[in-house]
Design an enzyme around this catalytic site. Sequence first.
Site, short mmCIF file in Angstrom:
data_model
loop_
_atom_site.label_atom_id
_atom_site.label_comp_id
_atom_site.label_asym_id
_atom_site.label_seq_id
_atom_site.Cartn_x
_atom_site.Cartn_y
_atom_site.Cartn_z
N ARG A 1 0.84 -1.30 0.20
CA ARG A 1 0.05 -0.03 0.12
C ARG A 1 0.90 1.32 -0.13
O ARG A 1 2.07 1.15 0.82
CB ARG A 1 -0.97 0.12 1.07
CG ARG A 1 -1.90 -1.12 1.15
CD ARG A 1 -3.02 -0.91 0.01
NE ARG A 1 -3.97 -1.65 0.03
CZ ARG A 1 -3.84 -2.88 -0.75
NH1 ARG A 1 -2.88 -2.98 -1.57
NH2 ARG A 1 -5.01 -3.69 -0.65
N GLU B 1 -5.53 6.64 -6.78
CA GLU B 1 -5.56 5.75 -8.22
C GLU B 1 -6.93 5.72 -8.90
O GLU B 1 -7.91 5.71 -8.10
CB GLU B 1 -5.46 4.14 -7.79
CG GLU B 1 -3.95 4.09 -7.19
CD GLU B 1 -3.88 2.55 -6.89
OE1 GLU B 1 -4.69 1.61 -7.25
OE2 GLU B 1 -2.79 2.26 -6.07
N HIS C 1 -0.64 -0.41 -10.60
CA HIS C 1 -1.23 -1.44 -9.71
C HIS C 1 -1.87 -2.78 -10.27
O HIS C 1 -3.09 -3.26 -10.38
CB HIS C 1 -2.57 -0.97 -9.02
CG HIS C 1 -2.89 -1.38 -7.61
ND1 HIS C 1 -3.49 -0.65 -6.69
CD2 HIS C 1 -2.54 -2.65 -7.06
CE1 HIS C 1 -3.58 -1.65 -5.42
NE2 HIS C 1 -2.95 -2.44 -5.75
#
Length: 320
Positions: A239, A268, A287
């Site tokens: 994270r 994001e 990601h």
Amino acid sequence: MTKLRCAVLDDYQGVARSLGDWRRIAPQVDTEFLDTHLVSQDDLVHALEDREIVVVMRERTPFPAGLLARLPRLRLLITSGMRNAAIDLEAAGRQGVTVCGTVSNSEPPAELTWALILGLARQVVPESTALRSGGPWQHSLGADLHGRRLGLLGLGKIGRKVARVGAAFGMDVMAWSPHLTPERAAEGGAVAAASKEELLESSDFVSVHLVLGDRTRGLIGEKELRRMRDSAYLVNTSRAAIVDQAALLRALEEGWIAGAGTDVFETEPLPLDDPLRTAPRLLALPHLGYVTRRNYEGYFGQAVEDIEAFLAGSPVRVLG
């Protein structure tokens, strides 16, 4: 019979329809797949106010109490994975919303961790870019893995898989987490560091595999980054908030460390004007850690199962 309405959010690749057998719930549920990320709460309310079921992908779209209160028709919220810090479970419970999850495989993020480590160590992107553009031939010098130290912040399911690969490369694997004992570290294929500081100061590659929480938020800041060797690399597939992003940007710009690889960001999709998009010494991915066919087949296949179980009055994989 009036059908329930379901929205599947953030289907960026347009694959959710084909990777789950939504026909099984079609007699009772109309399902819509949305491939555009909805940023504002007003946009989300506009898109979801008439939906009883919503399927979300990981923590892409937060569901805080304020948003849930504006969705009075919502009855079932499904997330990929069995943990989602972006959903207010207490608020959902008070509102009578059932929150269910799906099983997530830990192999894909472990594999992507090594894509980042190898990409950084051997300068894969700069060398490939130079080759394709007619640039200099062999303009970098790779970093070795064999005989070097891999420091793991976190030795859970993913960290252990990363440790095994490090050992296969002939690396010295060290690990640290707040409650890691020497015995548990040995079981995971690593030597326990006496402290976080020892790990940072002695590792050639540092990889983050901790769960984000009050104790780990901002765990790696300026002080910690300055403890690392200037030849060392930092990789984060966990994270973003575990690493202070402003401090990381300074470390890359000023050369405190040799480079970093990240697959996670605090916002994001990453805004187009975010300085991390153009930061030097950074190998960044959007990601992708969990984005594999097997994981998505599990996510969407089990989302259908969650809906079926809910409709039958026996919800499964309930969170909270």
